[in-house]
Design an enzyme around this catalytic site. Structure first.
Site, PDB file in Angstrom:
ATOM      1  N   LEU A 116      24.283  17.151  60.911  1.00  0.00           N
ATOM      2  CA  LEU A 116      23.107  17.181  61.058  1.00  0.00           C
ATOM      3  C   LEU A 116      22.378  18.236  59.915  1.00  0.00           C
ATOM      4  CD1 LEU A 116      23.149  17.696  64.925  1.00  0.00           C
ATOM      5  CD2 LEU A 116      22.935  15.596  63.785  1.00  0.00           C
ATOM      6  N   HIS A 167      17.133  15.631  61.169  1.00  0.00           N
ATOM      7  CA  HIS A 167      17.585  15.239  62.637  1.00  0.00           C
ATOM      8  C   HIS A 167      17.304  16.358  63.499  1.00  0.00           C
ATOM      9  CE1 HIS A 167      21.375  13.985  60.025  1.00  0.00           C
ATOM     10  NE2 HIS A 167      20.952  12.917  60.857  1.00  0.00           N
ATOM     11  N   GLN A 172      14.926   0.517  59.418  1.00  0.00           N
ATOM     12  CA  GLN A 172      15.837   0.623  60.550  1.00  0.00           C
ATOM     13  C   GLN A 172      14.781   0.928  61.629  1.00  0.00           C
ATOM     14  OE1 GLN A 172      19.484   3.112  61.078  1.00  0.00           O
ATOM     15  NE2 GLN A 172      17.878   4.493  61.662  1.00  0.00           N
ATOM     16  N   MET A 181      15.639  14.565  53.037  1.00  0.00           N
ATOM     17  CA  MET A 181      16.938  15.076  53.305  1.00  0.00           C
ATOM     18  C   MET A 181      17.870  14.081  54.101  1.00  0.00           C
ATOM     19  SD  MET A 181      16.349  18.660  55.512  1.00  0.00           S
ATOM     20  CE  MET A 181      15.390  19.833  54.817  1.00  0.00           C
TER      21      MET A 181
HETATM   22  P1  AMP Z   1      21.538   9.169  60.653  1.00  0.00           P
HETATM   23  O1  AMP Z   1      22.456  10.342  61.198  1.00  0.00           O
HETATM   24  O2  AMP Z   1      21.522   9.312  59.226  1.00  0.00           O
HETATM   25  O3  AMP Z   1      21.916   7.859  61.318  1.00  0.00           O
HETATM   26  O4  AMP Z   1      20.073   9.529  60.969  1.00  0.00           O
HETATM   27  C1  AMP Z   1      19.797   9.797  62.497  1.00  0.00           C
HETATM   28  C2  AMP Z   1      18.287   9.765  62.620  1.00  0.00           C
HETATM   29  O5  AMP Z   1      17.742  10.871  61.992  1.00  0.00           O
HETATM   30  C3  AMP Z   1      17.564   8.602  61.967  1.00  0.00           C
HETATM   31  O6  AMP Z   1      16.531   7.873  62.731  1.00  0.00           O
HETATM   32  C4  AMP Z   1      17.253   8.954  60.666  1.00  0.00           C
HETATM   33  O7  AMP Z   1      15.897   8.195  60.411  1.00  0.00           O
HETATM   34  C5  AMP Z   1      16.546  10.370  61.098  1.00  0.00           C
HETATM   35  N1  AMP Z   1      16.639  11.163  59.916  1.00  0.00           N
HETATM   36  C6  AMP Z   1      17.514  11.027  58.887  1.00  0.00           C
HETATM   37  N2  AMP Z   1      17.168  11.937  57.831  1.00  0.00           N
HETATM   38  C7  AMP Z   1      15.783  12.248  58.224  1.00  0.00           C
HETATM   39  C8  AMP Z   1      14.978  12.977  57.481  1.00  0.00           C
HETATM   40  N3  AMP Z   1      14.983  13.488  56.249  1.00  0.00           N
HETATM   41  N4  AMP Z   1      13.738  13.244  57.886  1.00  0.00           N
HETATM   42  C9  AMP Z   1      13.523  12.637  59.312  1.00  0.00           C
HETATM   43  N5  AMP Z   1      14.331  11.973  60.009  1.00  0.00           N
HETATM   44  C10 AMP Z   1      15.588  11.734  59.217  1.00  0.00           C
END
Ligand code: AMP
Length: 285
Positions: free
Chosen positions: A30, A34, A150, A181
């Site tokens: 995280l 996140h 997504q 990020m």
């Molecule tokens: P992941 O752990 O990569 O599957 O991401 C989980 C959630 O966090 C997804 O909805 C991503 O779009 C969101 N997320 C990942 N990176 C960012 C970011 N930099 N800004 C906003 N949301 C993010």
């Protein structure tokens, strides 16, 4: 904060909470991106549940499933400090069995852009989210605009499969230099990390040209030239200007359209993605 490892434990937690439940699905490792989803859920709902599951079905055979960062203890500490109600951390066996047969495919949205390069990726995402949505039965589910394709796919699956869930969009959280990020940024060397801002810089460069250049193909050519001149080591996968709803490429930029510029590129062999909304100035002003 309850740490739930099985479907049974999750179902019994869900049965005893009443009122709105916010759900934030993640693959862990995280970061502030996140956490902004989590904070939004905490503000909107009396209950917030986060899942941490590195979903093997959304990784291709040559992708980074095995080396994907896993930082469970730190993740749990961060979530506990924020005041999250529960965290679901299932094993692979808890989510899948060798006899599984079901996949759900989106015929258009899943095949564009990232879906064209990461075959089966979005089928894996949709499958795991369908399972997680059934188990957590949330009122709202939170997704980052960082993964814009997504997000659109999730909105479409929720709509078509009649999930009674409100999908909440959360803006992309960036590092001070503009890099979006991502858990995958940790793969980069300091040099690669410095170069990775190229994705955002290219998108911003395109935005600066929009007022004088209404044709998408010209903007994209300028964007590609900017990237290769300023960041020659970065390997572009795709750069696109699309309609925000259908994700189909558009030809002429018009103020009446909602547009996104999308990019995917490899930095030191690490695949990164980013996107921004494209603002078209009022033609009459
Ligand atoms: P992941 O752990 O990569 O599957 O991401 C989980 C959630 O966090 C997804 O909805 C991503 O779009 C969101 N997320 C990942 N990176 C960012 C970011 N930099 N800004 C906003 N949301 C993010």
């Amino acid at each position: 904060m309850e740490v739930l490892e099985t479907r049974a434990a999750l179902r019994s937690w869900r049965a005893k909470v009443h009122g709105a439940v916010g759900f934030v699905p993640t693959m862990g490792a995280l970061h502030e991106g996140h956490l902004s989803l989590v904070r939004q859920s905490l503000a909107d709902n009396p209950w917030t549940i986060v899942s941490i599951f590195v979903n093997p079905r959304q990784f291709g055979p040559n992708e980074d499933y095995h080396r994907y960062p896993r930082t469970l203890e730190t993740d749990l500490r961060l979530l506990r400090n924020l005041g999250v109600s529960a965290v679901f951390v299932p094993s692979e066996e808890e989510m899948y069995s060798l006899e599984d047969e079901v996949y759900i495919t989106l015929t258009r949205l899943s095949r564009l852009w990232c879906g064209g390069y990461r075959l089966g990726h979005f089928d894996g995402v949709v499958l795991v989210l369908t399972k997680l949505f059934h188990l957590t039965a949330p009122t709202r589910a939170y997704f980052g605009e960082k993964d814009f394709q997504q997000l659109r796919i999730v909105e479409k699956m929720v709509e078509e499969l009649f999930f009674p869930i409100e999908v909440v969009r959360v803006p992309t959280v960036r590092e001070p230099d503009g890099l979006a990020m991502s858990s995958r940024n940790t793969y980069l060397s300091p040099r690669g990390r410095a170069q990775a801002v190229a994705l955002y810089k290219t998108l911003q460069y395109i935005q600066t040209l929009v007022p004088t250049c209404p044709l998408a193909q010209d903007l994209l050519a300028e964007g590609r030239a900017y990237l290769s001149e300023n960041y020659p080591e970065i390997k572009l996968e795709y750069l696109a200007i699309v309609d925000e709803y259908s994700l189909q490429p558009i030809e002429h930029l018009r103020q009446s359209l909602k547009l996104r510029a999308l990019i995917a590129a490899y930095v030191e062999g690490v695949r990164l993605i980013d996107n921004i909304p494209l603002v078209v100035p009022d033609e009459s002003s």
